[in-house]
Design a protein around this motif. Structure first.
Motif, PDB file in Angstrom:
ATOM      1  N   ASP A 179      -2.890  51.439 117.862  1.00  0.00           N
ATOM      2  CA  ASP A 179      -4.157  51.243 117.150  1.00  0.00           C
ATOM      3  C   ASP A 179      -4.040  51.716 115.701  1.00  0.00           C
ATOM      4  N   THR A 180      -3.378  52.849 115.506  1.00  0.00           N
ATOM      5  CA  THR A 180      -3.174  53.351 114.141  1.00  0.00           C
ATOM      6  C   THR A 180      -2.326  52.392 113.324  1.00  0.00           C
ATOM      7  N   LEU A 181      -1.281  51.837 113.949  1.00  0.00           N
ATOM      8  CA  LEU A 181      -0.431  50.866 113.265  1.00  0.00           C
ATOM      9  C   LEU A 181      -1.223  49.621 112.883  1.00  0.00           C
ATOM     10  N   GLU A 182      -2.098  49.176 113.768  1.00  0.00           N
ATOM     11  CA  GLU A 182      -2.924  48.004 113.475  1.00  0.00           C
ATOM     12  C   GLU A 182      -3.826  48.257 112.264  1.00  0.00           C
ATOM     13  N   GLU A 183      -4.420  49.459 112.186  1.00  0.00           N
ATOM     14  CA  GLU A 183      -5.273  49.795 111.048  1.00  0.00           C
ATOM     15  C   GLU A 183      -4.479  49.799 109.742  1.00  0.00           C
ATOM     16  N   LEU A 184      -3.255  50.317 109.791  1.00  0.00           N
ATOM     17  CA  LEU A 184      -2.424  50.348 108.589  1.00  0.00           C
ATOM     18  C   LEU A 184      -2.049  48.937 108.125  1.00  0.00           C
ATOM     19  N   ILE A 185      -1.742  48.059 109.092  1.00  0.00           N
ATOM     20  CA  ILE A 185      -1.326  46.702 108.735  1.00  0.00           C
ATOM     21  C   ILE A 185      -2.455  45.947 108.038  1.00  0.00           C
ATOM     22  N   PHE A 186      -3.687  46.136 108.516  1.00  0.00           N
ATOM     23  CA  PHE A 186      -4.815  45.404 107.940  1.00  0.00           C
ATOM     24  C   PHE A 186      -5.541  46.194 106.862  1.00  0.00           C
ATOM     25  N   ASP A 187      -4.990  47.328 106.478  1.00  0.00           N
ATOM     26  CA  ASP A 187      -5.557  48.105 105.381  1.00  0.00           C
ATOM     27  C   ASP A 187      -5.233  47.428 104.049  1.00  0.00           C
ATOM     28  N   ASP A 188      -6.181  47.480 103.118  1.00  0.00           N
ATOM     29  CA  ASP A 188      -5.960  46.851 101.811  1.00  0.00           C
ATOM     30  C   ASP A 188      -4.811  47.511 101.060  1.00  0.00           C
ATOM     31  N   ALA A 189      -4.606  48.821 101.304  1.00  0.00           N
ATOM     32  CA  ALA A 189      -3.507  49.512 100.614  1.00  0.00           C
ATOM     33  C   ALA A 189      -2.151  49.014 101.094  1.00  0.00           C
ATOM     34  N   PHE A 190      -2.040  48.623 102.382  1.00  0.00           N
ATOM     35  CA  PHE A 190      -0.823  48.067 102.969  1.00  0.00           C
ATOM     36  C   PHE A 190       0.415  48.920 102.645  1.00  0.00           C
ATOM     37  N   PRO A 191       0.447  50.180 103.181  1.00  0.00           N
ATOM     38  CA  PRO A 191       1.607  51.058 102.911  1.00  0.00           C
ATOM     39  C   PRO A 191       2.854  50.579 103.685  1.00  0.00           C
ATOM     40  N   ALA A 261       4.808  43.511 119.188  1.00  0.00           N
ATOM     41  CA  ALA A 261       5.491  42.317 118.669  1.00  0.00           C
ATOM     42  C   ALA A 261       4.530  41.445 117.869  1.00  0.00           C
ATOM     43  N   ASN A 262       3.297  41.288 118.369  1.00  0.00           N
ATOM     44  CA  ASN A 262       2.302  40.498 117.646  1.00  0.00           C
ATOM     45  C   ASN A 262       1.902  41.171 116.330  1.00  0.00           C
ATOM     46  N   LEU A 263       1.802  42.502 116.361  1.00  0.00           N
ATOM     47  CA  LEU A 263       1.459  43.224 115.133  1.00  0.00           C
ATOM     48  C   LEU A 263       2.554  43.066 114.082  1.00  0.00           C
ATOM     49  N   LEU A 264       3.793  43.103 114.519  1.00  0.00           N
ATOM     50  CA  LEU A 264       4.895  42.933 113.565  1.00  0.00           C
ATOM     51  C   LEU A 264       4.910  41.512 112.995  1.00  0.00           C
ATOM     52  N   ASP A 265       4.606  40.520 113.831  1.00  0.00           N
ATOM     53  CA  ASP A 265       4.489  39.148 113.318  1.00  0.00           C
ATOM     54  C   ASP A 265       3.344  39.049 112.313  1.00  0.00           C
ATOM     55  N   SER A 266       2.239  39.719 112.617  1.00  0.00           N
ATOM     56  CA  SER A 266       1.107  39.716 111.694  1.00  0.00           C
ATOM     57  C   SER A 266       1.471  40.399 110.385  1.00  0.00           C
ATOM     58  N   ARG A 267       2.263  41.486 110.485  1.00  0.00           N
ATOM     59  CA  ARG A 267       2.685  42.175 109.266  1.00  0.00           C
ATOM     60  C   ARG A 267       3.506  41.257 108.369  1.00  0.00           C
ATOM     61  N   ILE A 268       4.425  40.507 108.974  1.00  0.00           N
ATOM     62  CA  ILE A 268       5.255  39.586 108.190  1.00  0.00           C
ATOM     63  C   ILE A 268       4.390  38.506 107.549  1.00  0.00           C
ATOM     64  N   ALA A 269       3.423  37.971 108.321  1.00  0.00           N
ATOM     65  CA  ALA A 269       2.548  36.932 107.777  1.00  0.00           C
ATOM     66  C   ALA A 269       1.684  37.480 106.648  1.00  0.00           C
ATOM     67  N   LEU A 270       1.121  38.676 106.844  1.00  0.00           N
ATOM     68  CA  LEU A 270       0.296  39.265 105.796  1.00  0.00           C
ATOM     69  C   LEU A 270       1.113  39.584 104.548  1.00  0.00           C
ATOM     70  N   GLN A 271       2.345  40.032 104.774  1.00  0.00           N
ATOM     71  CA  GLN A 271       3.205  40.333 103.631  1.00  0.00           C
ATOM     72  C   GLN A 271       3.513  39.059 102.847  1.00  0.00           C
ATOM     73  N   GLY A 272       3.726  37.945 103.572  1.00  0.00           N
ATOM     74  CA  GLY A 272       3.941  36.668 102.896  1.00  0.00           C
ATOM     75  C   GLY A 272       2.708  36.217 102.131  1.00  0.00           C
ATOM     76  N   ASN A 273       1.542  36.413 102.736  1.00  0.00           N
ATOM     77  CA  ASN A 273       0.301  36.039 102.048  1.00  0.00           C
ATOM     78  C   ASN A 273       0.084  36.878 100.797  1.00  0.00           C
ATOM     79  N   ARG A 274       0.371  38.177 100.924  1.00  0.00           N
ATOM     80  CA  ARG A 274       0.220  39.042  99.759  1.00  0.00           C
ATOM     81  C   ARG A 274       1.196  38.652  98.651  1.00  0.00           C
ATOM     82  N   MET A 275       2.399  38.232  99.027  1.00  0.00           N
ATOM     83  CA  MET A 275       3.359  37.773  98.039  1.00  0.00           C
ATOM     84  C   MET A 275       2.868  36.507  97.340  1.00  0.00           C
ATOM     85  N   ASN A 276       2.263  35.611  98.099  1.00  0.00           N
ATOM     86  CA  ASN A 276       1.693  34.401  97.490  1.00  0.00           C
ATOM     87  C   ASN A 276       0.579  34.738  96.510  1.00  0.00           C
TER      88      ASN A 276
END
Length: 338
Positions: A179-191, A261-276
């Motif tokens: 749950d903590t990892l999920e909050e970090l992934i969707f946090d605007d700061a994205f550490p 595994a789903n959270l890590l996939d989401s992290r990669i997708a969010l990272q790609g979106n942030r790069m765009n």
């Protein structure tokens, strides 16, 4: 009742002993040398806990209970797999009790020899809470029926129940980490570094827990299996409850593994979106800067242009630069590129 406040120390580590007669605790922390005489008494059940045992202690227990050298070697070998092995006259168990620490998951290995009237637990390292095991024995499960033969089944149940409950507590703690990892992934700061550190540790702990928790189903099922069932009828419901808990741990662990595994996939997708998003902003600012550069470059030609060497020419070029920059900024802002 004979009692002692602390376990005796022989060989490399402390030794704890207990003896029950007809279900009642009668003696505690007696010397290992008394194992044989106490087992030969009527209606007794004995428990020995050996921590980093010396060769002399192992030899005494081996000779008294008739243990196989192969099983004895497994009991003092680190990182043996979780298993239940049947031998003539006894069963050998190898279990792991998990513990969550600040540095990650720690697994405490416990080996056990189970005979009809003796339970011997062997541990190479401290860490497993033996006092919690003793409390669990003192608090339940219910004793065997009046007149039943002495049996170590209640002791085995307490051991398995404690280990499986610790596994449940661990998987619950890992669920909180997810749950903590999920909050970090969707946090605007994205550490990014913190997310990578936590995700790696969580996956590592889940793999370790799954490796020691899944075989527990087969162990409890083997103890309950007929016709060679080792559990008396009076304790079947208690062992069945432990079996249900092993299923819950296995299912929860698998669900967490899929979630991570789903959270890590989401992290990669969010990272790609942030790069765009970053690329859009960089491109937009580059376009805003390019137009004034084109205007000043055009007026820098070695040819007379409208307004050459006049104030009106300076004002026109300045107006074009400011106006085009503002217009491009407004367009990019409306399109959410800035």
């Amino acid at each position: 009742m004979e009692t002692a406040h602390a376990g005796q120390t022989t060989g490399n580590g402390p030794v704890r002993t207990r003896m029950w007669r007809n279900g009642d605790l009668e003696a505690e922390n007696f010397p290992i040398a008394e194992l044989g005489p106490r087992l030969r008494e009527t209606g007794t059940v004995v428990w020995l806990d050996l921590l980093a045992p010396a060769d002399t202690d192992l030899r005494l227990v081996t000779d008294e209970l008739g243990l196989s050298p192969v099983a004895v070697e497994d009991s003092v070998t680190a990182r043996e797999r979780v298993k239940l092995d049947r031998y003539r006259g006894y069963v050998f168990l190898n279990l792991y009790a998990p513990e969550t620490t600040r540095d990650g998951l720690v697994l405490h290995e416990i080996s056990a020899f189970v005979t009809e009237r003796a339970l011997v637990t062997v541990r190479e390292r401290p860490g497993f809470d033996v006092d919690a095991l003793v409390r669990r024995w003192d608090e339940g499960p219910r004793p065997l029926p009046e007149g039943a033969a002495p049996d170590t089944a209640p002791l085995v149940h307490g051991l398995l129940d404690l280990v499986v409950d610790l596994q449940l507590d661990t998987v619950q703690a890992l669920d909180g980490d997810a749950d903590t990892l999920e909050e970090l992934i969707f946090d605007d700061a994205f550490p990014v570094k913190e997310i990578q550190r936590r995700s790696f540790r969580l996956r590592k702990d889940l793999i370790a827990l799954r490796r020691v928790a899944l075989p527990m189903r087969e162990i409890v099922d083997e103890l309950l299996r007929r016709p060679s069932r080792l559990v008396p009828d009076a304790l079947v419901p208690d062992f069945q409850d432990v079996y249900d808990h092993t299923l819950r741990v296995a299912e929860w662990t698998d669900e967490l593994r899929d979630l991570v595994a789903n959270l890590l996939d989401s992290r990669i997708a969010l990272q790609g979106n942030r790069m765009n998003e970053v690329m859009k902003k960089v491109t937009s600012w580059a376009a805003i800067i390019a137009v004034p550069t084109a205007i000043t470059g055009f007026y820098g030609q070695n040819l007379p242009v409208p307004g050459f060497e006049r104030l009106s020419g300076l004002l026109v070029s300045t107006g074009l630069i400011v106006g085009s920059g503002v217009a491009l900024y407004a367009v990019f802002k409306v399109r959410d590129w800035l």
